[in-house]
Structures are given as C-alpha cells and as structure tokens.
Design an enzyme around this catalytic site. Structure first.
Site, short mmCIF file in Angstrom:
data_model
loop_
_atom_site.label_atom_id
_atom_site.label_comp_id
_atom_site.label_asym_id
_atom_site.label_seq_id
_atom_site.Cartn_x
_atom_site.Cartn_y
_atom_site.Cartn_z
N LYS A 52 0.61 -0.85 -0.21
CA LYS A 52 -0.10 -0.46 0.16
C LYS A 52 0.75 0.88 0.02
CE LYS A 52 -4.00 -2.48 2.14
NZ LYS A 52 -4.82 -3.26 3.29
N GLN A 96 -5.28 -1.64 9.67
CA GLN A 96 -4.69 -2.96 9.36
C GLN A 96 -5.79 -3.94 9.91
OE1 GLN A 96 -3.59 -3.32 5.87
NE2 GLN A 96 -4.83 -5.51 6.28
N ASP A 119 -11.72 2.49 3.66
CA ASP A 119 -11.96 0.87 3.56
C ASP A 119 -13.55 1.11 3.40
OD1 ASP A 119 -10.28 -0.54 3.99
OD2 ASP A 119 -9.74 -0.60 5.85
#
Ligand code: NAP
Length: 281
Positions: A52, A96, A119
């Site tokens: 990422k 995460q 997200d």
C-alpha cells in the site's frame, strides 16, 4: 475466453490516479494523504501495508505507516485515530485488519471519521452505499466492479450471483451491482443448491475462502467470473474458482493471483483521492 488482467488494469488505474494527484496539487497546492495504522507483526498484514505504501508513493500521495506492537492498548489506537481525524493533511485513515483479540474491531471502525474512512467499513458509509448515496466503497468489491465494467459496460438486467455474504466483499458487491440494475442473488453457506444458482448467472463473484469451490459445470457459457479468493494450498495460491475448468466455459475470468488483488490496492488509492476531493468542496 478473456483473461482479465487485473495487474495491467490496476497499473492503468494507478497511472490515471497519478495524473489526478498532480492536477490536484496544482489546483489546491496540497496532496492527498493516507495514514495506515499497523498493529503487530503478522506477515500478511506487513506485506499488504508495504505494498500500500509503495503504490501510494508511486501515485504521488503523502503516505505514512504508524506501527504499534501487538500489546498496544485500545485507547492508544483510539486516541491516534482521533488525532488523525482532526489533521487536515490526512485524507484517508486505514487500520489494517485483523486486529489483536483485545482490540474491539467495531469500536475502531466507528472511531474513524466517515469522511476519511478509505476502507468504507464505517456504518455510515455502509448505510450510504446501500441507500445509493455517495460513500466510500470497500476496496475489493470496488475493484471487482471496475473489472466487470471493463468487460461489460452495460450491466442492466444481467443476473449476478454473489457467492459469500461478508461485510467486506459479498454485501457491498451486491449493492454495487444492484445500483447497475443487475438482478442480484446473494448466496452463502446455507444456500441449498449453489450450482443451480451459479448456472443462472451472467456474472459470478466468488468471495468465499474455499479453494476452487466454483466448478466448470457450475458456469454457463458467456458468464463473467470474478474470483476474489486467496487460498494457500499445497499447489500454491489458488482462488475460489477452479480456474482450468471454468476457463473452458466462462466469457471472462480473473486469475489468482493477478486478478482482483492488484485492484484492491489501486482502489484504496482511488478512495484516498476521492476523500481528499470531497473534503475540498
Ligand atoms: P468471510 O468473511 O470468511 O466470508 C465467507 C463467506 O463465504 C461467508 O458469507 C460464508 O457464508 C460463505 N461460504 C462459506 N462456505 C460456503 C459454501 N460452501 N458455499 C457458499 N458460501 C459459503 O470471507 P471474506 O473476507 O469475504 O473473504 C473471502 C475470500 O476472499 C478469502 O479467500 C479471502 O482471503 C479473499 N480476499 C481477497 C481479497 C483480495 O484483495 N483479492 C480481499 C479480501 C478477501 P456464511 O455467511 O453463511 O458463513
């Protein structure tokens, strides 16, 4: 059969995003920023976060990874999220997953400002997506959607079967395809005859976590098949779709790896840029 090259399509998307970041920089004299919180030392999480960061830098985003040990207290994470929420140079925040057991996932997700929730897991974004309003869209289903649209731009009236009903994949995928006027069937572990359901589909999205569950004779000719699964097996990484069998029938199919995976990260970058743009209005 069209092999849907997610690696290539994701690289093209990143190239577009790079240009967009550059023009945003000219327009606003600032660039979108992504902050990733990584807790613990799980190898897959570390690999995801490293990728990422690499791709965020590639497209010109400002990116930071904030690391904590496994033993970190929940309050420390909540305080950090609150600080990032009020920091104007942070456009997107990602924690995460998975988290250590002592940290409440729901509490963490709900602490992130919906406007910075790259997200798309915050209940407000989930609700907005299902109401058809503007929202952050979870990265993996968004990537699947973009791949499907590359193959078939007009999805109206198509019959889509989603295998798996997770909040991460199956449910948001359903919303995205409903919005495109597909007729969507969502299936799961209690579905009575999965093969019969799949045989009706013009589009199948498999997000289950069972190696090669979707077989060649479950897929009619001309079906677009998107394989979200990533399963470690003795023969290496395989998807939720029996690739060799299904490729004989399908109109188009994603490989694993090299299909949905690269799109997930590209869509995270897209979401960060979209959050930035919305914050400038
Ligand atoms: P999940 O949360 O474990 O959900 C799995 C879903 O599959 C559940 O809804 C479950 O039904 C359903 N299911 C289980 N067995 C089934 C069966 N025999 N027939 C039909 N449905 C069945 O999984 P997830 O997080 O969505 O992930 C799915 C897969 O995608 C995993 O392999 C994961 O590693 C992969 N993944 C890939 C990416 C990427 O970027 N490519 C991103 C995320 C995840 P119930 O609800 O009834 O239990």
């Amino acid at each position: 059969m069209i092999l849907i090259d997610g690696k290539k399509i994701a690289a093209e998307l990143r190239e577009e995003l790079k240009k967009e970041v550059s023009s945003l920089k000219t327009k606003y004299n600032k660039i979108p920023g992504l902050s990733v919180i990584l807790i613990g030392d799980l190898t897959p999480s570390q690999i995801y976060v490293k990728n990422k960061e690499k791709f965020a830098n590639e497209v010109g985003l400002r990116s930071e990874v904030i690391k904590y040990p496994d033993s970190v207290k929940e309050k420390v994470i909540l305080d950090k999220i609150s600080e990032l929420n009020s920091n104007d140079s942070v456009s997107g925040i990602l924690v995460q997953l998975p988290l250590p057991k002592h940290i409440n996932k729901q509490k963490i997700i709900e602490a992130i400002a919906p406007s910075k929730d790259v997200d798309g897991f915050h209940p407000m974004n989930v609700g907005n997506l299902s109401s058809g309003y503007q929202s952050s869209i979870p990265c993996t289903p968004l990537g699947c959607y973009l791949l499907i649209k590359k193959i078939e731009p007009n999805l109206s009236g198509k019959k889509a079967v989603i295998v798996g009903r997770s909040n991460l994949n199956g449910k948001p995928m359903t919303q995205l395809l409903l919005k495109e006027n597909c007729t969507v069937t969502i299936t799961h572990s209690r579905t009575k005859n999965l093969k019969a359901e799949c045989l009706e589909a013009d589009i199948i999205v498999a997000a289950v976590g069972i190696p090669e569950l979707v077989k060649g004779d479950w897929v009619k000719k001309d079906t677009i098949v998107i394989d979200v699964g990533i399963n470690k097996t003795d023969k290496g990484i395989v998807g939720d779709v029996a690739f060799d069998e299904v490729s004989k029938n399908a109109k188009a199919l994603t490989p694993v790896p090299g299909g949905v995976g690269p799109m997930t990260i590209a869509c995270l970058l897209k979401n960060t840029i979209d959050c930035f743009k919305r914050s400038q209005i």
